[in-house]
Design a protein around this motif. Sequence first.
Motif, short mmCIF file in Angstrom:
data_model
loop_
_atom_site.label_atom_id
_atom_site.label_comp_id
_atom_site.label_asym_id
_atom_site.label_seq_id
_atom_site.Cartn_x
_atom_site.Cartn_y
_atom_site.Cartn_z
N LYS A 184 0.85 -1.20 0.00
CA LYS A 184 0.00 0.00 0.00
C LYS A 184 0.88 1.24 0.00
N TRP A 232 -9.07 8.52 -2.30
CA TRP A 232 -8.00 7.54 -2.48
C TRP A 232 -7.16 7.40 -1.21
N ASP A 255 -9.93 6.39 2.14
CA ASP A 255 -10.65 5.11 2.10
C ASP A 255 -9.74 3.95 2.45
N ALA A 256 -8.47 4.02 2.04
CA ALA A 256 -7.51 2.95 2.33
C ALA A 256 -6.53 3.33 3.44
N GLN A 257 -6.76 4.50 4.08
CA GLN A 257 -5.90 4.96 5.17
C GLN A 257 -4.43 4.93 4.74
N ARG A 258 -4.16 5.60 3.64
CA ARG A 258 -2.81 5.60 3.07
C ARG A 258 -1.88 6.58 3.79
N GLU A 296 -1.22 -1.64 -4.09
CA GLU A 296 -2.68 -1.74 -3.98
C GLU A 296 -3.23 -0.44 -3.42
#
Length: 271
Positions: free
Chosen positions: A5, A21, A24-27, A271
């Motif tokens: 990630k 972006w 939502d994926a806690q990047r 990802e």
Amino acid sequence: MLPLKIGACLRISEIADHRDWLFDAQRDIELQDFMTHTALGDERADRIAAARAALAGHGGRVGIHGPYEGLDIDNKDAELRPLITARFLRALEAAEAIGARQMVLHSPYRAWYQNNKLASPGYAETKQARIHTVLGPVVKRAEEAGITIVIENIEDVDPATRRALVDSFASPAIGLSIDTGHAQLARRMSGAPPVDYFVRDAGAQLAHVHLQDVDGHADRHWPPGEGEIEWAAVFRALADCTAAPHLVLELHNKSHIPQGFAYLKRLGLVE
């Protein structure tokens, strides 16, 4: 294990453009609003407030890029060294105030060092002593705040040199950062090893990576896929790393973040 990630480096005002972006994926997010004298002076409180607002609801990891222009951590002028330390401490206070857990600083090791380190007795040791004078108080304060200082390669030729510097502090509050584009430029200009070697040499000390592509001539900060970096090798090395470094796209044109991400995703690397 691949895929990994990744997140991005952004200014506070740019977070909204990539919010879904990122959130939502806690990047991973690296904020680049605290690098200048002005940003750490009269504007600091406002920037901290803006950062807190922009990050509300984000559960991922956050870091900041610390100041660097004119702030050599190996400064030979004894009168200037305390000023550099003070600037870094101001940036560290900002990082703590917004909940960041990393601060990026620039390496002082260049090709000149690599070619001259054995030319005179004590050259390497004297340089490292000056670095400790500047960074010692910063690393100590970072320990208290639970923040990691990460030292980014700029023109470093031998990645082991920076690793030895980090080891010399014997502190969990200082680690290694790798800029993939800078490593590739050092490979072309100074005979440094490939980018994936920088990753493998860093090992457990690796805490942070700037992902950017270059043409081997200039510091382009292009999205992956536009330059010459061997991304599969880089990400295989990252997948083998025992640490869990922040992985962030650092692009000049932030609108190219989706393009760079999509390229790496097509390769099965992210990802």
